[in-house]
Design a protein around this motif. Structure first.
Motif, short mmCIF file in Angstrom:
data_model
loop_
_atom_site.label_atom_id
_atom_site.label_comp_id
_atom_site.label_asym_id
_atom_site.label_seq_id
_atom_site.Cartn_x
_atom_site.Cartn_y
_atom_site.Cartn_z
N PRO A 100 0.80 -1.24 0.00
CA PRO A 100 0.00 0.00 0.00
C PRO A 100 0.83 1.28 0.00
N THR A 101 2.07 1.23 0.53
CA THR A 101 2.91 2.44 0.54
C THR A 101 3.72 2.59 -0.73
N GLY A 102 3.71 1.56 -1.59
CA GLY A 102 4.52 1.61 -2.79
C GLY A 102 5.97 1.23 -2.56
N ARG A 103 6.34 0.85 -1.33
CA ARG A 103 7.72 0.50 -1.01
C ARG A 103 7.84 -1.00 -0.77
N VAL A 104 8.90 -1.57 -1.34
CA VAL A 104 9.15 -3.00 -1.20
C VAL A 104 10.38 -3.26 -0.34
N TYR A 105 11.46 -2.52 -0.60
CA TYR A 105 12.72 -2.76 0.09
C TYR A 105 13.49 -1.45 0.18
#
Length: 385
Positions: free
Chosen positions: A47-52
């Motif tokens: 949902p935040t668009g961040r993976v790593y």
């Protein structure tokens, strides 16, 4: 970026970090996010668009957005150092590609181009600073893919015409990357003069407190070349830590004040040094006597920066002695901090340096200009005061 944000002055955008407020607690200072990974939703989405965190840490976003606003770019990327940022650009070239760089430039990067670049099967040509005909003659049709420019050039502060380099790059079908570390976005905006990519050693003026190692790239267009640069950063992991990125933003919020003061101090010291005994030459683009002054006056706004060099009468030994007698200037590598630094560059760079042996490089800080002038005077006179 909204039209409203574009209309606000650089000084306000810098001081307020684009008006950012911490979304969770409404703190006027952004938080530090040390987390390296992010939880997925049950459906596998983010949902935040961040993976790593390697290329998606929240602490990168504000400095990158601020740099885009200051340089007028489309996208910015933070790196672990200025060198890693520069190498990400060069390594976006293909084996067999040709690039052109000036003869006088940051020594460590020049050494890389002279040595390691051959192992990457890259062809590199060096041209005299300020010589546009030589630049045009160095272009290899169909092979030249990158022009790298540093202006003012460390440590002799030769000034090159960015718009002319941009013209040559465009005619060659190449990208122009400009090292804007010394001028900073407040004094020069290479993208507005036709450059494609701007590099900063953010360790220097952007941070400004000699406590962060970082670099940055800003691009005018999100093209295929920029996509390869992005891959180089992500795959190579050449990123700062969250705390370093936070410190960088903290330092950037006083950039306009520090650059203005350092520029004023440097001009005062340069004008005084022109009349001082024991100095063979004063190398500072703000002086009318500087061979690149007309170009600098055209493409730099609000000042000429805090970097200058003094060539001392008597050669290497005399220059080293003057540096040794300085009391306020710290004998140290680097530049752009609040404290003034001095360095005998030829002895640091070693064999093959284009730096004159009598040259002392000065990074002018934000101290009292009168105190710095007095320190130089006593060092030249050899007084034990």
């Amino acid at each position: 970026m909204t039209d409203e944000k574009k209309s606000i002055s650089s000084a306000t955008n810098i001081a307020q970090a684009l008006g950012a407020v911490d979304p969770a607690y409404k703190s006027v200072i952004p938080g530090i996010y040390p987390g390296t990974t992010y939880e997925r939703e049950a459906d596998g989405s983010y949902p935040t668009g961040r993976v790593y965190s390697r290329d998606q840490n929240p602490n990168y976003e504000l400095p990158e957005q601020l740099l885009c606003a200051l340089e007028g770019g489309r996208e910015a990327l933070l790196f672990s150092s200025g060198m890693s940022a520069a190498l990400a650009v060069v390594q976006a070239l293909r084996p067999g590609d040709h690039m052109i760089a000036p003869a006088v430039m940051y020594w460590s990067f020049r050494n890389w181009l002279l040595t390691v670049a051959k192992e990457w099967k890259l062809e590199v040509s060096f041209v005299p600073n300020g010589d546009i005909p030589a630049l045009e003659a160095a272009v290899i049709p169909g092979k030249t893919k990158l022009l790298w420019l540093e202006t003012p050039a460390n440590p002799t502060w030769v000034v090159d015409d960015i718009a002319e380099w941009a013209r040559v790059a465009k005619e060659a079908g190449a990208h122009l990357a400009v090292d804007n570390t010394v001028a900073t976005p407040l004094l020069t905006n290479p993208l507005k003069l036709g450059a494609d990519i701007v590099m900063h050693s953010a360790t220097k003026y952007l941070n400004g407190h000699s406590d962060v190692l970082a670099g940055a790239l800003i691009t005018a267009a999100e093209d295929d070349f920029w996509a390869r640069v992005q891959v180089n950063r992500k795959a190579g992991g050449a990123i700062p830590g969250p705390f370093e990125a936070w410190l960088l933003l903290r330092g950037m919020r006083t950039l306009h004040l520090r650059v203005e003061r350092a520029s004023q101090n440097a001009m005062a010291i340069a004008r005084h040094s022109e009349q001082a005994k024991g100095i063979r030459a004063v190398l500072y683009p703000g002086l009318e006597s500087h061979e690149g002054h007309a170009i600098a006056a055209r493409q730099m706004k609000g000042g000429f920066g805090g970097m200058m060099s003094l060539c001392i009468e008597g050669g290497t030994e005399a220059a080293m002695a003057v540096a040794a007698r300085l009391k306020l200037f710290k004998r140290a590598t680097s530049l752009g901090g609040v404290e003034s630094l001095v360095e005998h560059r030829a002895s640091i760079e070693g064999e093959g340096t284009p730096c004159p042996p009598d040259l002392l490089r000065l990074s002018i800080g934000i101290e009292s200009a009168d105190d710095l002038v007095a320190d130089i005077e006593q060092a030249l006179e050899g007084r034990n005061t």
